[in-house]
Design a protein around this motif. Structure first.
Motif, short mmCIF file in Angstrom:
data_model
loop_
_atom_site.label_atom_id
_atom_site.label_comp_id
_atom_site.label_asym_id
_atom_site.label_seq_id
_atom_site.Cartn_x
_atom_site.Cartn_y
_atom_site.Cartn_z
N THR A 10 0.83 6.71 -5.82
CA THR A 10 0.83 5.43 -6.57
C THR A 10 1.48 4.30 -5.78
OG1 THR A 10 2.87 6.12 -7.65
CG2 THR A 10 0.82 6.54 -8.85
N GLY A 11 2.07 4.61 -4.62
CA GLY A 11 2.76 3.59 -3.82
C GLY A 11 1.79 2.81 -2.93
N GLN A 12 2.37 1.85 -2.20
CA GLN A 12 1.54 1.04 -1.28
C GLN A 12 0.76 1.94 -0.31
OE1 GLN A 12 2.41 -2.62 1.65
NE2 GLN A 12 3.35 -0.76 2.40
N ASP A 13 1.47 2.77 0.43
CA ASP A 13 0.80 3.57 1.47
C ASP A 13 -0.08 4.65 0.87
OD1 ASP A 13 2.43 2.04 3.03
OD2 ASP A 13 3.38 3.70 4.10
N ARG A 33 4.31 10.95 -10.59
CA ARG A 33 5.41 11.40 -11.46
C ARG A 33 5.24 10.79 -12.85
NH1 ARG A 33 10.85 8.14 -9.53
NH2 ARG A 33 9.79 6.19 -8.97
N ASP A 58 6.88 16.03 -9.49
CA ASP A 58 8.05 15.28 -9.03
C ASP A 58 8.70 16.08 -7.89
OD1 ASP A 58 10.80 14.29 -8.86
OD2 ASP A 58 10.27 13.15 -10.65
N SER A 85 12.24 4.06 -1.92
CA SER A 85 12.00 3.45 -0.61
C SER A 85 12.69 2.10 -0.42
CB SER A 85 10.49 3.28 -0.40
OG SER A 85 10.00 2.23 -1.21
N TYR A 157 19.62 5.26 2.22
CA TYR A 157 18.18 5.53 2.41
C TYR A 157 17.92 6.11 3.80
CZ TYR A 157 13.29 4.39 3.52
OH TYR A 157 11.98 4.45 3.94
N LYS A 161 16.45 9.71 5.02
CA LYS A 161 15.25 9.83 5.87
C LYS A 161 15.55 10.65 7.12
CE LYS A 161 11.72 7.68 3.94
NZ LYS A 161 10.53 8.43 3.50
N HIS A 187 5.74 -2.06 7.23
CA HIS A 187 4.33 -2.44 7.09
C HIS A 187 4.09 -2.92 5.66
CE1 HIS A 187 4.92 1.91 6.82
NE2 HIS A 187 4.08 1.89 5.81
P1 NAP Z 1 6.48 2.76 -2.24
O1 NAP Z 1 5.42 1.73 -2.48
O2 NAP Z 1 7.85 2.54 -2.76
O3 NAP Z 1 5.92 4.15 -2.85
C1 NAP Z 1 6.77 5.27 -3.04
C2 NAP Z 1 6.00 6.33 -3.81
O4 NAP Z 1 6.87 7.45 -4.06
C3 NAP Z 1 5.50 5.87 -5.21
O5 NAP Z 1 4.23 6.44 -5.44
C4 NAP Z 1 6.53 6.49 -6.14
O6 NAP Z 1 6.06 6.69 -7.45
C5 NAP Z 1 6.72 7.83 -5.43
N1 NAP Z 1 7.91 8.54 -5.90
C6 NAP Z 1 9.17 8.06 -6.02
N2 NAP Z 1 9.98 9.04 -6.47
C7 NAP Z 1 9.22 10.15 -6.64
C8 NAP Z 1 9.49 11.48 -7.09
N3 NAP Z 1 10.71 11.85 -7.46
N4 NAP Z 1 8.47 12.38 -7.11
C9 NAP Z 1 7.23 12.00 -6.76
N5 NAP Z 1 6.91 10.75 -6.33
C10 NAP Z 1 7.89 9.85 -6.28
O7 NAP Z 1 6.61 3.07 -0.69
P2 NAP Z 1 5.58 2.75 0.52
O8 NAP Z 1 5.88 1.41 1.07
O9 NAP Z 1 4.21 3.11 0.09
O10 NAP Z 1 6.08 3.79 1.60
C11 NAP Z 1 5.55 5.12 1.64
C12 NAP Z 1 6.56 6.02 2.35
O11 NAP Z 1 6.77 5.56 3.67
C13 NAP Z 1 7.93 6.08 1.70
O12 NAP Z 1 8.43 7.38 1.92
C14 NAP Z 1 8.75 5.09 2.50
O13 NAP Z 1 10.11 5.41 2.45
C15 NAP Z 1 8.15 5.29 3.88
N6 NAP Z 1 8.20 4.13 4.79
C16 NAP Z 1 7.70 2.94 4.37
C17 NAP Z 1 7.68 1.88 5.26
C18 NAP Z 1 7.14 0.52 4.85
O14 NAP Z 1 7.42 -0.45 5.55
N7 NAP Z 1 6.35 0.45 3.79
C19 NAP Z 1 8.17 2.05 6.57
C20 NAP Z 1 8.66 3.29 6.95
C21 NAP Z 1 8.63 4.34 6.05
P3 NAP Z 1 6.17 5.53 -8.60
O15 NAP Z 1 4.95 4.69 -8.43
O16 NAP Z 1 6.20 6.33 -9.84
O17 NAP Z 1 7.45 4.77 -8.33
#
Ligand code: NAP
Ligand code: GDD
Length: 361
Positions: A10-13, A33, A58, A85, A157, A161, A187
């Motif tokens: 459900t997140g961005q990536d 979740r 979860d 995140s 955080y 990681k 990103h």
């Molecule tokens: P995001 O938009 O915050 O998405 C995080 C996802 O994790 C959401 O689907 C969230 O669900 C889910 N989540 C949170 N807690 C959970 C749990 N306990 N069990 C199952 N799912 C859970 O993050 P993103 O930007 O897409 O990033 C994707 C990943 O890459 C993350 O691990 C982030 O830390 C890492 N990352 C991101 C970047 C960046 O710049 N975007 C760079 C480096 C690494 P809900 O929708 O329910 O909240």
């Protein structure tokens, strides 16, 4: 047909990765979740796709991870994108961040081993935040981070990681799992969460442009106080953009480009770790320059106010990646530069707002 599981769909990536894998004719199972309100807005467009399904789960609960795996006949690829995140939030909720962002990864790896899932390939979303205050210096004096730069994490955080990143290495060595980690630099894109700095800025710019248009105002008409911008009549009032530290450097790319690198990592014969980035770095000030210039405002100082509560207890001052390894081994390159990213985010925001606007009149 290959099967893939995405934790964090459900997140961005997660939403971009689901799009990519479905285009590649995968069957995609997204793990969502439980929440009291729908969290599906980024994947709503996939609801009628027969190759896409959702299961509840979860990653903080290893029983839940086990149930997800046991409910699926065969898994080729597992992507762990789930995390708490937001770096600033991790200072306020360090325990929760640890459970999700650190231990959650270990839960998935351990269940993979216990269930004998050695044929499945695993991707972990590692982060440039792990470098923290550390960098390497090139012969010509340029500071950068690559796979050999040491980690000096600067937030709960980033510590979480790092733990997950080391767990991936350990499980790769100890159990011969095909487990890879992408060390991704920031990103962004239209699907970015609203409380990350790029989206906060571009959302504000979009709302401000719509407000000017709705109130028939030009920049010359405006007056300012500490917190607000006013039009000709004092009832025309718009809050300033409140930000924290504007001097940090970030290497910003486009999320749609970066999910392709995740997929490429799992197509390699050997698992490995890769830095994914653009190799360019800009301050938040420079991002503001780009975003305001895009809507023909050449000085943003009247529109932005600094808010001490948005400064972090510790900051990552400088991120600039070097992704030569990914270029050489994966054949991956970023396609978006900063200007393209800004225009994508603002145009998409304006399109959404003006469509909604049209729907309401
Ligand atoms: P995001 O938009 O915050 O998405 C995080 C996802 O994790 C959401 O689907 C969230 O669900 C889910 N989540 C949170 N807690 C959970 C749990 N306990 N069990 C199952 N799912 C859970 O993050 P993103 O930007 O897409 O990033 C994707 C990943 O890459 C993350 O691990 C982030 O830390 C890492 N990352 C991101 C970047 C960046 O710049 N975007 C760079 C480096 C690494 P809900 O929708 O329910 O909240
Ligand atoms: N979020 C936010 N909000 N950040 C602000 C603000 C504000 O109002 N004002 C200034 N900043 C500064 C932060 O202090 C930081 O230096 C920079 O803007 C970027 O902040 P974020 O957009 O929140 O991203 P991040 O770099 O902390 O973390 C993101 O990138 C990491 C990869 O390096 C997240 O996506 C992490 O999950 C990811 O791992």
């Amino acid at each position: 047909m290959k099967n893939a599981i995405i934790f964090g769909v459900t997140g961005q990536d997660g939403s971009h990765l689901a799009d990519l894998l479905l285009e590649k004719n995968y069957k995609v199972i997204g793990v969502q979740r439980r929440s009291s309100n729908p969290s599906s807005q980024r994947i709503n467009h996939l609801s009628n796709n027969g190759n896409f399904s959702l299961v509840e789960g979860d990653i903080t609960d290893s029983h839940s991870v086990l149930n997800v795996f046991r409910g699926i006949d065969h898994v080729d690829e597992i992507y762990n994108l789930a995390a708490q995140s937001h770096v600033a939030t991790s200072f306020k909720q360090p325990g929760l961040t640890w459970d999700i962002t650190g231990k959650g990864c270990m839960n998935i790896l351990q269940v993979m081993v216990e269930e004998g899932m050695f044929g499945a390939r695993f991707y972990q979303a590692s982060s440039s935040e792990m470098f923290g205050s550390s960098y390497s210096v090139s012969r010509d004096g340029v500071k950068y981070q690559d796979e050999d730069t040491k980690f000096l994490p600067q937030s709960p955080y980033a510590i979480s990681k790092c733990a997950a990143h080391y767990a991936v290495r350990l499980f790769r060595q100890a159990y011969d799992l095909h487990a890879s980690a992408g060390i991704l630099f920031n990103h962004e894109g239209p699907r970015r969460g609203d409380n990350f700095v790029t989206k906060k800025i571009t959302n504000w710019v979009v709302d401000f442009v719509v407000w000017l248009r709705d109130n028939l105002l030009a920049i010359e008409d405006l007056i300012y106080d500490t917190d607000y911008i006013y039009g000709k009549t004092l009832t025309q009032k718009f809050p300033k953009l409140k930000l924290g530290n504007l001097d940090a450097y970030r290497d910003w790319g486009y999320a749609g480009d970066y999910v392709n690198a995740m997929w490429l990592m799992l197509q390699q014969e050997q698992p490995d770790d890769y830095v994914i980035c653009t190799g360019k770095t800009y301050t938040i000030r420079e991002f503001l320059d780009g975003a305001f210039n895009y809507v023909n405002i050449n000085n943003w100082s009247n529109f932005v106010s600094l808010d001490q509560s948005l400064y972090r207890p510790a900051e990552v001052e400088y991120l600039r990646g070097n992704c030569d390894k990914a270029k050489n081994k994966l054949g991956w390159e970023p396609k978006y530069n900063l200007d393209m990213l800004i225009s994508l985010m603002i145009d998409s925001g304006l399109n959404d707002k003006l469509q909604n606007y049209a729907r309401h009149i």
